[in-house]
Design a protein around this motif. Structure first.
Motif, PDB file in Angstrom:
ATOM      1  N   ILE A   4       0.842  -1.205   0.000  1.00  0.00           N
ATOM      2  CA  ILE A   4       0.000   0.000   0.000  1.00  0.00           C
ATOM      3  C   ILE A   4       0.873   1.250   0.000  1.00  0.00           C
ATOM      4  CG2 ILE A   4      -1.759   1.284   1.261  1.00  0.00           C
ATOM      5  CD1 ILE A   4      -2.829  -1.238   0.022  1.00  0.00           C
ATOM      6  N   ILE A   5       1.920   1.252   0.852  1.00  0.00           N
ATOM      7  CA  ILE A   5       2.827   2.411   0.936  1.00  0.00           C
ATOM      8  C   ILE A   5       3.496   2.670  -0.404  1.00  0.00           C
ATOM      9  CG2 ILE A   5       4.930   3.294   2.009  1.00  0.00           C
ATOM     10  CD1 ILE A   5       4.084   1.805   4.563  1.00  0.00           C
ATOM     11  N   LYS A   6       3.901   1.598  -1.074  1.00  0.00           N
ATOM     12  CA  LYS A   6       4.539   1.729  -2.391  1.00  0.00           C
ATOM     13  C   LYS A   6       3.579   2.377  -3.387  1.00  0.00           C
ATOM     14  CE  LYS A   6       4.776  -1.758  -5.156  1.00  0.00           C
ATOM     15  NZ  LYS A   6       5.096  -3.074  -5.770  1.00  0.00           N
ATOM     16  N   PHE A   7       2.308   1.945  -3.373  1.00  0.00           N
ATOM     17  CA  PHE A   7       1.326   2.502  -4.302  1.00  0.00           C
ATOM     18  C   PHE A   7       1.028   3.978  -3.972  1.00  0.00           C
ATOM     19  CE2 PHE A   7      -0.437  -1.990  -5.109  1.00  0.00           C
ATOM     20  CZ  PHE A   7       0.388  -2.131  -6.208  1.00  0.00           C
ATOM     21  N   ILE A   8       1.052   4.316  -2.687  1.00  0.00           N
ATOM     22  CA  ILE A   8       0.835   5.717  -2.293  1.00  0.00           C
ATOM     23  C   ILE A   8       1.961   6.588  -2.828  1.00  0.00           C
ATOM     24  CG2 ILE A   8       0.779   7.312  -0.323  1.00  0.00           C
ATOM     25  CD1 ILE A   8      -0.757   5.161   1.227  1.00  0.00           C
ATOM     26  N   ARG A   9       3.205   6.089  -2.716  1.00  0.00           N
ATOM     27  CA  ARG A   9       4.352   6.843  -3.251  1.00  0.00           C
ATOM     28  C   ARG A   9       4.236   7.008  -4.755  1.00  0.00           C
ATOM     29  NH1 ARG A   9       9.097   3.737   0.191  1.00  0.00           N
ATOM     30  NH2 ARG A   9       8.789   4.879   2.172  1.00  0.00           N
ATOM     31  N   LEU A  10       3.849   5.940  -5.447  1.00  0.00           N
ATOM     32  CA  LEU A  10       3.670   6.030  -6.894  1.00  0.00           C
ATOM     33  C   LEU A  10       2.590   7.043  -7.256  1.00  0.00           C
ATOM     34  CD1 LEU A  10       3.839   2.237  -7.915  1.00  0.00           C
ATOM     35  CD2 LEU A  10       5.486   4.024  -8.535  1.00  0.00           C
ATOM     36  N   ALA A  11       1.488   7.056  -6.459  1.00  0.00           N
ATOM     37  CA  ALA A  11       0.382   7.984  -6.725  1.00  0.00           C
ATOM     38  C   ALA A  11       0.843   9.422  -6.543  1.00  0.00           C
ATOM     39  CB  ALA A  11      -0.793   7.675  -5.794  1.00  0.00           C
ATOM     40  N   LEU A  12       1.586   9.680  -5.451  1.00  0.00           N
ATOM     41  CA  LEU A  12       2.069  11.038  -5.196  1.00  0.00           C
ATOM     42  C   LEU A  12       3.043  11.484  -6.285  1.00  0.00           C
ATOM     43  CD1 LEU A  12       2.582  10.900  -1.320  1.00  0.00           C
ATOM     44  CD2 LEU A  12       0.814  12.156  -2.578  1.00  0.00           C
ATOM     45  N   LEU A 328      -5.480  -1.596  -7.874  1.00  0.00           N
ATOM     46  CA  LEU A 328      -5.219  -0.926  -6.609  1.00  0.00           C
ATOM     47  C   LEU A 328      -4.397   0.344  -6.807  1.00  0.00           C
ATOM     48  CD1 LEU A 328      -5.690  -1.162  -3.571  1.00  0.00           C
ATOM     49  CD2 LEU A 328      -3.569  -2.489  -3.402  1.00  0.00           C
ATOM     50  N   GLN A 329      -3.427   0.293  -7.720  1.00  0.00           N
ATOM     51  CA  GLN A 329      -2.585   1.465  -7.972  1.00  0.00           C
ATOM     52  C   GLN A 329      -3.424   2.661  -8.425  1.00  0.00           C
ATOM     53  OE1 GLN A 329       0.439   0.947 -10.984  1.00  0.00           O
ATOM     54  NE2 GLN A 329       0.849   3.149 -11.108  1.00  0.00           N
ATOM     55  N   PHE A 330      -4.311   2.437  -9.382  1.00  0.00           N
ATOM     56  CA  PHE A 330      -5.098   3.546  -9.920  1.00  0.00           C
ATOM     57  C   PHE A 330      -6.202   3.983  -8.941  1.00  0.00           C
ATOM     58  CE2 PHE A 330      -2.934   2.462 -13.794  1.00  0.00           C
ATOM     59  CZ  PHE A 330      -2.845   3.672 -14.462  1.00  0.00           C
ATOM     60  N   LEU A 331      -6.715   3.023  -8.174  1.00  0.00           N
ATOM     61  CA  LEU A 331      -7.708   3.399  -7.159  1.00  0.00           C
ATOM     62  C   LEU A 331      -7.070   4.286  -6.089  1.00  0.00           C
ATOM     63  CD1 LEU A 331     -10.062   0.372  -6.310  1.00  0.00           C
ATOM     64  CD2 LEU A 331     -10.687   2.616  -7.204  1.00  0.00           C
ATOM     65  N   ILE A 332      -5.874   3.907  -5.640  1.00  0.00           N
ATOM     66  CA  ILE A 332      -5.167   4.700  -4.630  1.00  0.00           C
ATOM     67  C   ILE A 332      -4.820   6.076  -5.182  1.00  0.00           C
ATOM     68  CG2 ILE A 332      -3.004   4.898  -3.347  1.00  0.00           C
ATOM     69  CD1 ILE A 332      -3.182   1.907  -2.789  1.00  0.00           C
ATOM     70  N   GLU A 333      -4.415   6.113  -6.454  1.00  0.00           N
ATOM     71  CA  GLU A 333      -4.087   7.407  -7.063  1.00  0.00           C
ATOM     72  C   GLU A 333      -5.325   8.308  -7.114  1.00  0.00           C
ATOM     73  OE1 GLU A 333      -2.442   8.927 -11.375  1.00  0.00           O
ATOM     74  OE2 GLU A 333      -1.535   7.124 -10.461  1.00  0.00           O
ATOM     75  N   SER A 334      -6.467   7.727  -7.468  1.00  0.00           N
ATOM     76  CA  SER A 334      -7.712   8.503  -7.509  1.00  0.00           C
ATOM     77  C   SER A 334      -8.112   8.963  -6.113  1.00  0.00           C
ATOM     78  CB  SER A 334      -8.817   7.649  -8.129  1.00  0.00           C
ATOM     79  OG  SER A 334     -10.046   8.331  -8.114  1.00  0.00           O
ATOM     80  N   ALA A 335      -7.977   8.045  -5.130  1.00  0.00           N
ATOM     81  CA  ALA A 335      -8.337   8.398  -3.746  1.00  0.00           C
ATOM     82  C   ALA A 335      -7.400   9.467  -3.198  1.00  0.00           C
ATOM     83  CB  ALA A 335      -8.306   7.151  -2.863  1.00  0.00           C
ATOM     84  N   MET A 336      -6.102   9.374  -3.522  1.00  0.00           N
ATOM     85  CA  MET A 336      -5.145  10.385  -3.056  1.00  0.00           C
ATOM     86  C   MET A 336      -5.473  11.756  -3.654  1.00  0.00           C
ATOM     87  SD  MET A 336      -2.984   9.198  -0.900  1.00  0.00           S
ATOM     88  CE  MET A 336      -1.800  10.537  -0.953  1.00  0.00           C
ATOM     89  N   LEU A 337      -5.881  11.751  -4.927  1.00  0.00           N
ATOM     90  CA  LEU A 337      -6.240  13.001  -5.593  1.00  0.00           C
ATOM     91  C   LEU A 337      -7.401  13.687  -4.859  1.00  0.00           C
ATOM     92  CD1 LEU A 337      -5.449  14.584  -8.212  1.00  0.00           C
ATOM     93  CD2 LEU A 337      -7.349  13.414  -9.333  1.00  0.00           C
ATOM     94  N   ALA A 395      -9.831   2.490 -13.130  1.00  0.00           N
ATOM     95  CA  ALA A 395      -8.921   1.491 -12.581  1.00  0.00           C
ATOM     96  C   ALA A 395      -9.195   0.110 -13.168  1.00  0.00           C
ATOM     97  CB  ALA A 395      -9.046   1.460 -11.055  1.00  0.00           C
ATOM     98  N   ARG A 396     -10.487  -0.228 -13.318  1.00  0.00           N
ATOM     99  CA  ARG A 396     -10.841  -1.519 -13.925  1.00  0.00           C
ATOM    100  C   ARG A 396     -10.401  -1.558 -15.389  1.00  0.00           C
ATOM    101  NH1 ARG A 396     -14.541  -5.104 -12.152  1.00  0.00           N
ATOM    102  NH2 ARG A 396     -15.482  -5.241 -14.230  1.00  0.00           N
ATOM    103  N   SER A 397     -10.579  -0.427 -16.059  1.00  0.00           N
ATOM    104  CA  SER A 397     -10.149  -0.370 -17.464  1.00  0.00           C
ATOM    105  C   SER A 397      -8.648  -0.606 -17.571  1.00  0.00           C
ATOM    106  CB  SER A 397     -10.510   1.006 -18.059  1.00  0.00           C
ATOM    107  OG  SER A 397     -11.902   1.216 -18.029  1.00  0.00           O
ATOM    108  N   ALA A 398      -7.868  -0.007 -16.660  1.00  0.00           N
ATOM    109  CA  ALA A 398      -6.411  -0.184 -16.676  1.00  0.00           C
ATOM    110  C   ALA A 398      -6.023  -1.614 -16.370  1.00  0.00           C
ATOM    111  CB  ALA A 398      -5.773   0.771 -15.659  1.00  0.00           C
ATOM    112  N   SER A 399      -6.708  -2.234 -15.407  1.00  0.00           N
ATOM    113  CA  SER A 399      -6.331  -3.590 -14.984  1.00  0.00           C
ATOM    114  C   SER A 399      -6.628  -4.641 -16.053  1.00  0.00           C
ATOM    115  CB  SER A 399      -7.058  -3.953 -13.685  1.00  0.00           C
ATOM    116  OG  SER A 399      -8.459  -4.070 -13.913  1.00  0.00           O
ATOM    117  N   LYS A 400      -7.577  -4.349 -16.945  1.00  0.00           N
ATOM    118  CA  LYS A 400      -7.975  -5.324 -17.960  1.00  0.00           C
ATOM    119  C   LYS A 400      -7.192  -5.201 -19.273  1.00  0.00           C
ATOM    120  CE  LYS A 400     -12.724  -5.981 -16.312  1.00  0.00           C
ATOM    121  NZ  LYS A 400     -14.155  -5.852 -16.648  1.00  0.00           N
TER     122      LYS A 400
END
Length: 410
Positions: A4-12, A328-337, A395-400
């Motif tokens: 999760i922390i890694k994805f948060i860093r990527l999102a930021l 999860l990466q794109f969801l976290i990025e959207s949530a961080m935004l 996020a679903r579009s990206a994952s597929k």
């Protein structure tokens, strides 16, 4: 947790790469969240101001007003002359009431020499001070003898005294009302604003004097009283008493059939709370439109991000990232935004509320700056929820996406 922390860093990192675009995307959420905080703060401030005014009368206060209707609705003054002066005199003899206080109000002009002052002139009796929990700072108040003799005496509001007399002592001076001389016997202590009225601009005379000497009316605007014993029983007995006096047959106890209304301080508090809640909900609903627009903006920008980062998605999948990792990466990025937008919106809303309160306190000195923690928590929760809801589809579009097709893209 490390994942999760890694994805948060990527999102930021992704958000900071496109600062201008990220800020413009967040703007709708910032405005929406800020508006919600501001609307709730103003609503709570208005509610506190009104409730403080109502509660200042005491929890045993009863108000008799002209016009029938529900006790939770506004009074109807279409029958303004239905509460009579004789009703007040009769109520003074009821053993379940005390401090029975008549109120008859007219706007008028007080003259002293070359000074003229527009005031709210109140006709009342000696119980007024106890009924509204106040006192005089100079001189004396209206006495029983003043009422019995319809004396031409007046107690000035503190602002009226300052504006008419300045540094001079007003006691025993004569002022003119409608061409008639009134002797100043007292000055009220400062009371501030109640019910959006400046009580320091009120001046008071005996109600008998107002009735007999100035306006020749036999009705009252309001009768205030304090209940002895159980409040609901006293109000029921009082309604029956007034119906008999007004020859009203109302076995169904229907307020709409009465030409008067009896409400308590408790009823007034409940009514104001209901009005305040409805207004606050309505204002928040309007502000929520900004959040909806902002959420759609989030979804659009995340779809654009998926399109721009197709090769990145392909590379990540090629080195072992699963569909759930991409989701999860794109969801976290959207949530961080939206979380950052929510934090900026809360800060902006609190600052705007503070600014509005500083302006309003100039006109309503008892206005309070109020920001509730539940509104702040709700704002943060809504911002994150928006990020998740409007980020699911991108996020679903990206994952597929197929990694081979992704790597072929330019």
């Amino acid at each position: 947790m490390q994942r999760i922390i890694k994805f948060i860093r990527l999102a930021l990192a992704s958000l900071t790469e496109n600062k201008s675009r990220s800020f413009l995307t967040m703007l709708g959420i910032i405005i929406g969240i800020g508006s919600v905080i501001l609307m709730v703060s103003v609503g709570k401030g208005a509610e506190a101001l009104i409730l403080d005014s109502v509660q200042s009368f005491g929890n045993r206060s009863i108000f008799i007003q002209p016009g029938g209707g529900s006790q939770n609705g506004p009074p109807s003054f279409t029958a303004i002359d239905k509460v009579k002066y004789k009703d007040y005199l009769a109520m003074r003899n009821l053993d379940y009431l005390e401090d029975v206080t008549p109120l008859l109000m007219y706007p008028t002009v007080i003259n002293f020499g070359s000074e003229n002052k527009k005031v709210r002139l109140i006709g009342t009796n000696e119980s007024y001070l106890k009924s509204i929990n106040t006192g005089v700072q100079q001189g004396r108040f209206i006495s029983v003898e003043d009422l019995a003799n319809s004396s031409r005496v007046i107690v000035l509001g503190s602002k009226n005294a300052d504006q008419l007399f300045g540094d001079r002592d007003p006691i025993a001076k004569n002022v003119k009302i409608n061409g008639k001389h009134f002797q100043v016997i007292g000055v009220m202590e400062e009371q501030g604003t109640r019910f959006f009225q400046d009580f320091d601009e009120r001046s008071l005379i005996p109600v008998s004097t107002m009735k007999n000497e100035l306006y020749g009316v036999d009705y009252l605007m309001t009768i205030m009283a304090n209940a002895k014993g159980d409040l609901s029983e006293v109000m029921a007995d009082l309604r029956s008493f007034i119906r008999k006096r007004h020859a009203i047959y109302n076995p169904e106890n229907d307020p709409d059939q009465d030409d008067f209304r009896v409400v308590s301080q408790v009823d007034a508090v409940d009514a104001f709370k209901q009005i305040s809640d409805v207004l606050t909900i309505s204002l928040v609903a309007i502000a929520a439109i900004s959040l909806l627009v902002g959420g759609i903006g989030i979804m659009n920008i995340m779809l654009a991000a998926v399109s721009e980062r197709t090769r990145e998605i392909g590379l990540r999948k090629a080195v072992g990232a699963s569909n759930s990792d991409i989701l999860l990466q794109f969801l976290i990025e959207s949530a961080m935004l939206t979380l950052i937008a929510g934090a900026l919106g809360v800060a902006g809303g609190i600052m705007s509320s503070r600014l509005i309160a500083a302006v309003l306190v100039r006109y309503q000195e008892n206005w309070r700056f109020i920001v509730t923690w539940d509104s702040v928590a709700l704002a943060f929760g809504v911002s994150v929820l928006l990020g998740i809801l409007f980020g699911i589809y991108p996020a679903r579009s990206a994952s597929k996406l197929d990694p081979i097709e992704c790597l072929r893209s330019e």
